[in-house]
Scaffold this motif. Structure first.
Motif, PDB file in Angstrom:
ATOM      1  N   THR A  12      31.660  47.379  40.086  1.00 57.24           N
ATOM      2  CA  THR A  12      33.122  47.259  40.056  1.00 57.24           C
ATOM      3  C   THR A  12      33.523  46.475  38.812  1.00 57.24           C
ATOM      4  O   THR A  12      32.676  45.854  38.164  1.00 57.24           O
ATOM      5  CB  THR A  12      33.635  46.503  41.299  1.00 57.24           C
ATOM      6  OG1 THR A  12      33.135  45.162  41.229  1.00 57.24           O
ATOM      7  CG2 THR A  12      33.178  47.164  42.588  1.00 57.24           C
ATOM      8  N   GLU A  13      34.804  46.489  38.495  1.00 54.56           N
ATOM      9  CA  GLU A  13      35.281  45.760  37.306  1.00 54.56           C
ATOM     10  C   GLU A  13      34.981  44.267  37.431  1.00 54.56           C
ATOM     11  O   GLU A  13      34.589  43.619  36.467  1.00 54.56           O
ATOM     12  CB  GLU A  13      36.794  45.998  37.123  1.00 54.56           C
ATOM     13  CG  GLU A  13      37.140  47.327  36.494  1.00 54.56           C
ATOM     14  CD  GLU A  13      36.370  47.606  35.209  1.00 54.56           C
ATOM     15  OE1 GLU A  13      36.399  46.725  34.314  1.00 54.56           O
ATOM     16  OE2 GLU A  13      35.734  48.660  35.099  1.00 54.56           O
ATOM     17  N   ALA A  14      35.174  43.731  38.651  1.00 54.65           N
ATOM     18  CA  ALA A  14      34.912  42.297  38.874  1.00 54.65           C
ATOM     19  C   ALA A  14      33.439  41.984  38.653  1.00 54.65           C
ATOM     20  O   ALA A  14      33.090  40.972  38.031  1.00 54.65           O
ATOM     21  CB  ALA A  14      35.332  41.907  40.293  1.00 54.65           C
ATOM     22  N   GLU A  15      32.567  42.871  39.133  1.00 59.09           N
ATOM     23  CA  GLU A  15      31.122  42.655  38.966  1.00 59.09           C
ATOM     24  C   GLU A  15      30.725  42.747  37.494  1.00 59.09           C
ATOM     25  O   GLU A  15      29.867  42.002  37.023  1.00 59.09           O
ATOM     26  CB  GLU A  15      30.350  43.681  39.798  1.00 59.09           C
ATOM     27  CG  GLU A  15      30.404  43.370  41.294  1.00 59.09           C
ATOM     28  CD  GLU A  15      29.880  44.503  42.158  1.00 59.09           C
ATOM     29  OE1 GLU A  15      29.625  44.269  43.337  1.00 59.09           O
ATOM     30  OE2 GLU A  15      29.750  45.648  41.636  1.00 59.09           O
ATOM     31  N   LYS A  16      31.379  43.647  36.781  1.00 61.45           N
ATOM     32  CA  LYS A  16      31.088  43.762  35.343  1.00 61.45           C
ATOM     33  C   LYS A  16      31.504  42.502  34.592  1.00 61.45           C
ATOM     34  O   LYS A  16      30.823  42.048  33.685  1.00 61.45           O
ATOM     35  CB  LYS A  16      31.820  44.984  34.759  1.00 61.45           C
ATOM     36  CG  LYS A  16      31.127  46.297  35.067  1.00 61.45           C
ATOM     37  CD  LYS A  16      31.902  47.458  34.467  1.00 61.45           C
ATOM     38  CE  LYS A  16      31.259  48.786  34.867  1.00 61.45           C
ATOM     39  NZ  LYS A  16      32.142  49.927  34.582  1.00 61.45           N
ATOM     40  N   ARG A  17      32.650  41.938  35.023  1.00 60.62           N
ATOM     41  CA  ARG A  17      33.136  40.708  34.370  1.00 60.62           C
ATOM     42  C   ARG A  17      32.138  39.563  34.606  1.00 60.62           C
ATOM     43  O   ARG A  17      31.832  38.807  33.702  1.00 60.62           O
ATOM     44  CB  ARG A  17      34.519  40.329  34.921  1.00 60.62           C
ATOM     45  CG  ARG A  17      35.675  40.999  34.173  1.00 60.62           C
ATOM     46  CD  ARG A  17      36.983  40.228  34.425  1.00 60.62           C
ATOM     47  NE  ARG A  17      37.314  40.169  35.838  1.00 60.62           N
ATOM     48  CZ  ARG A  17      37.948  41.146  36.511  1.00 60.62           C
ATOM     49  NH1 ARG A  17      38.298  42.250  35.881  1.00 60.62           N
ATOM     50  NH2 ARG A  17      38.231  41.018  37.796  1.00 60.62           N
ATOM     51  N   VAL A  18      31.649  39.473  35.850  1.00 58.94           N
ATOM     52  CA  VAL A  18      30.691  38.419  36.179  1.00 58.94           C
ATOM     53  C   VAL A  18      29.406  38.602  35.375  1.00 58.94           C
ATOM     54  O   VAL A  18      28.843  37.642  34.839  1.00 58.94           O
ATOM     55  CB  VAL A  18      30.383  38.417  37.697  1.00 58.94           C
ATOM     56  CG1 VAL A  18      29.195  37.512  38.010  1.00 58.94           C
ATOM     57  CG2 VAL A  18      31.592  37.942  38.483  1.00 58.94           C
ATOM     58  N   ARG A  19      28.953  39.855  35.277  1.00 58.91           N
ATOM     59  CA  ARG A  19      27.735  40.124  34.515  1.00 58.91           C
ATOM     60  C   ARG A  19      27.920  39.742  33.046  1.00 58.91           C
ATOM     61  O   ARG A  19      27.036  39.169  32.429  1.00 58.91           O
ATOM     62  CB  ARG A  19      27.370  41.617  34.619  1.00 58.91           C
ATOM     63  CG  ARG A  19      26.044  41.934  33.929  1.00 58.91           C
ATOM     64  CD  ARG A  19      25.639  43.363  34.122  1.00 58.91           C
ATOM     65  NE  ARG A  19      26.596  44.296  33.526  1.00 58.91           N
ATOM     66  CZ  ARG A  19      26.445  45.613  33.502  1.00 58.91           C
ATOM     67  NH1 ARG A  19      25.381  46.148  34.073  1.00 58.91           N
ATOM     68  NH2 ARG A  19      27.330  46.398  32.953  1.00 58.91           N
ATOM     69  N   ARG A  20      29.110  40.026  32.520  1.00 61.49           N
ATOM     70  CA  ARG A  20      29.379  39.683  31.127  1.00 61.49           C
ATOM     71  C   ARG A  20      29.363  38.161  30.940  1.00 61.49           C
ATOM     72  O   ARG A  20      28.807  37.635  29.970  1.00 61.49           O
ATOM     73  CB  ARG A  20      30.737  40.264  30.716  1.00 61.49           C
ATOM     74  CG  ARG A  20      31.056  39.975  29.266  1.00 61.49           C
ATOM     75  CD  ARG A  20      32.254  40.746  28.740  1.00 61.49           C
ATOM     76  NE  ARG A  20      32.641  40.228  27.429  1.00 61.49           N
ATOM     77  CZ  ARG A  20      31.944  40.446  26.323  1.00 61.49           C
ATOM     78  NH1 ARG A  20      30.845  41.161  26.344  1.00 61.49           N
ATOM     79  NH2 ARG A  20      32.347  39.924  25.180  1.00 61.49           N
ATOM     80  N   ARG A  21      29.971  37.463  31.908  1.00 63.80           N
ATOM     81  CA  ARG A  21      29.974  35.987  31.826  1.00 63.80           C
ATOM     82  C   ARG A  21      28.550  35.445  31.850  1.00 63.80           C
ATOM     83  O   ARG A  21      28.213  34.535  31.106  1.00 63.80           O
ATOM     84  CB  ARG A  21      30.772  35.390  32.997  1.00 63.80           C
ATOM     85  CG  ARG A  21      32.269  35.269  32.712  1.00 63.80           C
ATOM     86  CD  ARG A  21      32.889  34.149  33.543  1.00 63.80           C
ATOM     87  NE  ARG A  21      32.846  34.433  34.969  1.00 63.80           N
ATOM     88  CZ  ARG A  21      33.776  35.126  35.613  1.00 63.80           C
ATOM     89  NH1 ARG A  21      34.794  35.636  34.952  1.00 63.80           N
ATOM     90  NH2 ARG A  21      33.703  35.314  36.912  1.00 63.80           N
TER      91      ARG A  21
END
Lengths: 54, 315
Positions: A12-21
């Motif tokens: 999901t977009e939220a999971e992608k953001r966390v992975r990027r962080r």
């Protein structure tokens, strides 16, 4: 013996953001380690470089 | 994994591996505990006889901080089951289901090995050996063994929190001597009254988690008595650095005043035993105990920074 195929799903977009962080933090940690080892090497060498046997 | 551990994970929200936020990993390191570790290690470093290059000192403090954080992560990995049933800890990353147990374990082990290796390779072997022992003591002796089996858990386990100034000292001198043992003893003797004050007003939490904290197994009165005894023992020990020549007049003055206030707090906890005033007394004493330790070590640092001479060793 055959294993069941692994299932993949789109993050999901939220999971992608966390992975990027996580990736950004890891990059900073690795860069920090490189800097730390570099300066520690310089400090430990001190003036001994100029006095070494050639 | 214990049966209780398995049950707590069943109640946590379902999650997949690799979904943890960096904030969750940071929480595993127990940043507040880490800050006190850094501070006391710095005090040990600055009080030690000898010199250390500022960069090496920085690296040593970083390794000590990461090592302390690693032991916190290992503690949270093992204690996820009891953290889940305690109000104070149930929002931690594992019981809340934001990280997997294996991720916390891997994180803790990696940082443990990394911090000890860095301290050993870039500072000295003695400091690294004490750091390794500290992590082992906190994660294995305290967390896996003492915490769930004896009411003396934090008396013996408190040693883990007392090692950081000794590591800082060893980073400078390359060894252990009476000066660093004195700093160790101060934190060692300070830990039981500090934690028992907390456990007095959190005892329902500990009872629910089946942890044999002193108020749970021996009662509140005995806990108050023990707080008083350890506080009395702490007073002379806190002056040991001055007797050994590590600290001077400013330290003696500050520590004496703080010691009197600490005793007043301990007596209040011992005397006021009923209702809300008793809880308030315990909470106040717990809060003051943190300030006490901070100021005692701050006095040590300020003296060294100002270059105020010590009395010279008396013993």
């Amino acid at each position: 013996m055959s294993e069941a195929p692994m299932e993949y799903r789109e993050l999901t977009e939220a999971e992608k953001r966390v992975r990027r962080r996580r990736s950004v933090v890891l990059a900073f940690v690795l860069a920090g380690l490189a800097v730390m080892f570099f300066f520690s090497t310089i400090v430990r060498l001190g003036g001994n470089v100029g006095e070494r046997m050639l | 994994m214990s049966e209780r551990q398995a049950q707590s994970f069943e109640t946590a929200p379902a999650l997949e591996a690799g979904m943890g936020d960096p904030q969750d990993y940071l929480a595993l390191l127990k940043p507040r505990v880490m800050s006190l570790v850094i501070f006391t290690a710095f005090a040990g470093m600055i009080a030690a006889p000898g010199t250390i290059h500022p960069w090496t000192a920085f690296v040593a403090l970083l390794a000590i901080a990461v090592g302390a954080g690693a032991s916190g992560a290992l503690n949270m990995w093992y204690d996820a089951d009891i953290d889940a049933v305690m109000e104070r800890t149930r929002r931690r990353p594992l019981p809340a289901g934001r990280l997997l147990a294996g991720e916390a374990l891997g994180f803790g082990l990696t940082l443990s090995i990394g911090s000890v290796a860095v301290l050993g390779l870039l500072v000295n072997v003695a400091a690294a050996a004490i750091l390794a022992f500290t992590i082992f003591f906190y994660a294995v002796i305290y967390t896996m063994w003492l915490k769930r089996t004896t009411a003396q858990n934090i008396v013996i386990g408190g040693a883990a929190g007392a090692f950081p100034p000794m590591i800082g000292w060893a980073a400078v001198t390359g060894g252990v001597d009476m000066g660093s043992i004195a700093l160790f003893l101060i934190i060692f003797m300070w830990t039981p009254p500090h934690f028992w004050a907390l456990s007095l007003y959190r005892q329902e939490d500990y009872a629910r988690a089946n942890i044999p904290m002193l108020p749970v197994v021996a009662g509140e009165d005995e806990t108050r008595r023990q707080i008083l005894i350890y506080s009395i023992l702490l007073m002379p020990l806190s002056l040991l650095p001055a007797a050994l020549g590590t600290a001077g007049a400013l330290y003696v003055a500050v520590t004496s005043v703080l010691g009197v206030l600490f005793m007043i707090g301990a007596i209040q906890v011992w005397r006021v035993r009923e209702g809300k005033p008793a809880v308030t007394a315990a909470k106040r004493f717990f809060g003051f105990s943190i300030l006490y330790l901070f100021l005692v070590f701050a006095a040590l640092i300020v003296e060294r920074v100002l270059g105020i001479a010590s009395f010279g060793a008396l013993i």
